[in-house]
Design a protein around this motif. Structure first.
Motif, PDB file in Angstrom:
ATOM      1  N   GLU A   1       0.829  -1.203   0.000  1.00 25.49           N
ATOM      2  CA  GLU A   1       0.000   0.000   0.000  1.00 25.49           C
ATOM      3  C   GLU A   1       0.866   1.257   0.000  1.00 25.49           C
ATOM      4  O   GLU A   1       0.620   2.197  -0.768  1.00 25.49           O
ATOM      5  CB  GLU A   1      -0.927  -0.006   1.218  1.00 25.49           C
ATOM      6  N   LYS A   2       1.883   1.275   0.842  1.00 23.76           N
ATOM      7  CA  LYS A   2       2.763   2.442   0.923  1.00 23.76           C
ATOM      8  C   LYS A   2       3.447   2.700  -0.414  1.00 23.76           C
ATOM      9  O   LYS A   2       3.491   3.845  -0.903  1.00 23.76           O
ATOM     10  CB  LYS A   2       3.813   2.230   2.013  1.00 23.76           C
ATOM     11  N   GLU A   3       3.957   1.636  -1.036  1.00 22.69           N
ATOM     12  CA  GLU A   3       4.676   1.798  -2.297  1.00 22.69           C
ATOM     13  C   GLU A   3       3.727   2.256  -3.409  1.00 22.69           C
ATOM     14  O   GLU A   3       4.083   3.077  -4.257  1.00 22.69           O
ATOM     15  CB  GLU A   3       5.350   0.475  -2.686  1.00 22.69           C
ATOM     16  N   ASN A   4       2.497   1.741  -3.380  1.00 16.97           N
ATOM     17  CA  ASN A   4       1.500   2.132  -4.379  1.00 16.97           C
ATOM     18  C   ASN A   4       1.194   3.628  -4.268  1.00 16.97           C
ATOM     19  O   ASN A   4       1.181   4.355  -5.264  1.00 16.97           O
ATOM     20  CB  ASN A   4       0.219   1.317  -4.167  1.00 16.97           C
ATOM     21  N   ILE A   5       0.983   4.105  -3.053  1.00 16.71           N
ATOM     22  CA  ILE A   5       0.687   5.524  -2.828  1.00 16.71           C
ATOM     23  C   ILE A   5       1.884   6.379  -3.254  1.00 16.71           C
ATOM     24  O   ILE A   5       1.719   7.408  -3.916  1.00 16.71           O
ATOM     25  CB  ILE A   5       0.337   5.770  -1.345  1.00 16.71           C
ATOM     26  N   ARG A   6       3.095   5.944  -2.888  1.00 15.75           N
ATOM     27  CA  ARG A   6       4.293   6.715  -3.227  1.00 15.75           C
ATOM     28  C   ARG A   6       4.478   6.828  -4.742  1.00 15.75           C
ATOM     29  O   ARG A   6       4.784   7.904  -5.277  1.00 15.75           O
ATOM     30  CB  ARG A   6       5.528   6.060  -2.596  1.00 15.75           C
ATOM     31  N   LEU A   7       4.264   5.715  -5.447  1.00 19.15           N
ATOM     32  CA  LEU A   7       4.430   5.706  -6.900  1.00 19.15           C
ATOM     33  C   LEU A   7       3.426   6.637  -7.589  1.00 19.15           C
ATOM     34  O   LEU A   7       3.771   7.379  -8.512  1.00 19.15           O
ATOM     35  CB  LEU A   7       4.267   4.288  -7.441  1.00 19.15           C
ATOM     36  N   VAL A   8       2.178   6.588  -7.135  1.00 16.47           N
ATOM     37  CA  VAL A   8       1.142   7.430  -7.746  1.00 16.47           C
ATOM     38  C   VAL A   8       1.428   8.904  -7.472  1.00 16.47           C
ATOM     39  O   VAL A   8       1.317   9.745  -8.378  1.00 16.47           O
ATOM     40  CB  VAL A   8      -0.258   7.033  -7.229  1.00 16.47           C
ATOM     41  N   LEU A   9       1.802   9.237  -6.245  1.00 20.46           N
ATOM     42  CA  LEU A   9       2.133  10.628  -5.916  1.00 20.46           C
ATOM     43  C   LEU A   9       3.280  11.131  -6.791  1.00 20.46           C
ATOM     44  O   LEU A   9       3.253  12.257  -7.296  1.00 20.46           O
ATOM     45  CB  LEU A   9       2.511  10.742  -4.434  1.00 20.46           C
ATOM     46  N   GLU A  10       4.263  10.283  -6.982  1.00 18.13           N
ATOM     47  CA  GLU A  10       5.419  10.651  -7.804  1.00 18.13           C
ATOM     48  C   GLU A  10       4.995  10.891  -9.254  1.00 18.13           C
ATOM     49  O   GLU A  10       5.417  11.848  -9.904  1.00 18.13           O
ATOM     50  CB  GLU A  10       6.443   9.513  -7.744  1.00 18.13           C
TER      51      GLU A  10
ATOM     52  N   LYS B   1      -2.136  16.040  -4.777  1.00 20.02           N
ATOM     53  CA  LYS B   1      -2.919  15.129  -3.933  1.00 20.02           C
ATOM     54  C   LYS B   1      -4.327  14.907  -4.471  1.00 20.02           C
ATOM     55  O   LYS B   1      -4.914  13.840  -4.290  1.00 20.02           O
ATOM     56  CB  LYS B   1      -2.967  15.658  -2.496  1.00 20.02           C
ATOM     57  N   ALA B   2      -4.896  15.910  -5.119  1.00 19.04           N
ATOM     58  CA  ALA B   2      -6.240  15.755  -5.687  1.00 19.04           C
ATOM     59  C   ALA B   2      -6.230  14.700  -6.793  1.00 19.04           C
ATOM     60  O   ALA B   2      -7.086  13.807  -6.839  1.00 19.04           O
ATOM     61  CB  ALA B   2      -6.745  17.098  -6.228  1.00 19.04           C
ATOM     62  N   LYS B   3      -5.220  14.788  -7.688  1.00 22.31           N
ATOM     63  CA  LYS B   3      -5.110  13.803  -8.760  1.00 22.31           C
ATOM     64  C   LYS B   3      -4.797  12.413  -8.192  1.00 22.31           C
ATOM     65  O   LYS B   3      -5.353  11.402  -8.636  1.00 22.31           O
ATOM     66  CB  LYS B   3      -4.003  14.218  -9.737  1.00 22.31           C
TER      67      LYS B   3
END
Length: 441
Positions: free
Chosen positions: A399-408, A414-416
């Motif tokens: 979960e952490k890696e998924n969130i980090r990758l998408v943010l990057e 954060k909205a996107k």
């Protein structure tokens, strides 16, 4: 008219099923071209478009077709935008994500206002939901069967994307209120200034720009069911107003001196720990007990993996219809990736992953190459945790890696990111804090 292809397609299919003839546009230029060459009875207009602001386009539409009512769609629940739009002649506005009952009612009101005959509604709006086969899903079904015929208020708890609204619809559809409206409200999207007008409605002249009477959602849902999604996001002042309404069973429109009796059933949902929220003084305990006459807990998808195959194939068939494809199924090489993934976005994320994979598939089956690269990367990385038997650590690492990758990928917008991850912004902020994800300044 909207710039998001999937959203336009969804609206087009929905209104076609409701017996409307529809035409869509992706931007302001295309919209104005079609307006010049065709006649329309009502216009659904997105507030933000790639080539023009919604209010600027309103002015151009009004100069071209002043008699056609415009309904503004916006994710930005700002009363100043709504008032300004109404001043410019917009018939009404609706907030995204759209509520199907509300948008149909608003379109019908617009057509009646212009003396156009609206098509007869079909008896039931389609619900995108099937029942799982896991023991926990069977238990949820049993609870629904048990509580649906009663008048008890229900709270549904579970993570974002687990299908809480669909369960609420099942309760409504199996109740004696099924012939009356089902209205879903995202409590987190309503500001304090909009709450009274949206919930209770307003009368003409109640405030600057109120050129017409507006029916509130509670009045529209009279006799039916109100679904309050993310009830924990309701402000304290609005909790007081809601509690008073439930106790007195009547509402008063903004600017009116007349009470209206309403008969509604409440089904609420939350992904918060309400006991903790109450302890922190952010939610009224008396309102919680009023809503919590019966509770249904929905487990996350990672805790009911027996359901993944059923839902994945169901979403595959839906995606075939939506995208004009003919994918037969999921091959043996790809399926283990779906089974082992932690699915932080639950059913909503599974639906989106399957849709993307169907779009990417080149053969007759979904194979490993059809799956999004981030899914494959995360699963490869997740196979070597510090303790390979620690399922909790495995889930959190993924979960952490998924969130980090998408943010990057979205430059830390954060909205996107919240839209891609299919979680609300509040949940994203909490996850960033929980996992101590670094956000560049």
């Amino acid at each position: 008219m909207d710039d998001e292809p999937s959203f336009r397609l969804m609206l087009e299919k929905f209104f076609t099923k409701m017996n409307f003839n529809t035409t869509t546009s992706c931007d302001g230029k295309d919209c104005l071209y079609k307006l010049k060459n065709n006649d329309f009875d009502v216009i659904l207009l997105d507030f933000r478009l790639p080539d023009v602001e919604g209010l600027d386009l309103v002015m151009k539409i009004k100069s071209l077709k002043p008699e056609v009512p415009i309904i503004l769609m916006t994710k930005f629940t700002d009363v100043r935008v709504a008032v300004q739009a109404i001043k410019m002649g917009v018939f009404d506005y609706v907030s995204k994500p759209l509520n199907t009952d509300e948008i149909i009612n608003t379109v019908h009101n617009a057509l009646n206002f212009t003396s156009k005959k609206a098509p007869e509604l079909k008896s039931e709006i389609p619900v995108d939901f099937i029942e799982g086969v896991s023991s926990s899903s069977i238990k949820v079904k049993q609870y629904v069967e048990l509580v649906a015929p009663t008048e008890l208020s229900v709270i549904i708890t579970g993570e974002t994307g687990t299908g809480k609204e669909q369960i609420a619809r099942m309760i409504h559809n199996k109740s004696i209120r099924r012939s009356k409206p089902f209205v879903a409200i995202d409590c987190g999207s309503l500001s304090d200034t909009l709450f009274a007008s949206e919930f209770f409605g307003h009368v003409k002249g109640a405030f600057s720009g109120a050129l017409n009477d507006k029916q509130g959602l509670l009045e529209f849902a009279n006799g039916g069911t109100i679904f309050l999604d993310e009830i924990g996001n309701l402000s304290y002042d609005n909790q007081v107003k809601l509690l008073r309404t439930l106790q007195e069973k009547k509402i008063r429109k903004v600017g009116s001196n007349r009470d209206i009796i309403v008969d509604i059933r409440i089904v609420a949902a939350t992904n918060d720990d309400m006991v903790e929220v109450i302890k922190n003084g952010k939610f009224r305990e008396d309102l919680f007990h009023r809503l919590n006459e019966f509770r249904i807990k929905v487990l996350p998808l990672r805790e009911r993996r027996e359901d993944i195959s059923l839902f994945a194939n169901y979403f595959l068939q839906n995606s075939n219809k939506e995208l004009g494809k003919n994918i037969i199924g999921i091959d043996d090489e790809a399926f283990p990736y779906l089974l082992s993934y932690s699915w932080p976005g639950n059913l909503r994320e599974l639906k989106n992953i399957v849709r993307k994979s169907v779009l990417m598939a080149r053969g007759s089956y979904l194979d490993k190459d059809s799956l999004p690269q981030e899914l494959l990367y995360l699963e490869d990385a997740a196979t070597t945790p510090q303790n390979p038997h620690d399922l909790k650590a495995l889930s959190e690492t993924t979960e952490k890696e998924n969130i980090r990758l998408v943010l990057e990928k979205v430059d830390y917008n954060k909205a996107k990111a919240s839209r891609i991850l299919n979680i609300d912004r509040k949940t994203l902020y909490n996850k960033i804090k929980q996992y101590n994800i670094h956000i560049p300044s």
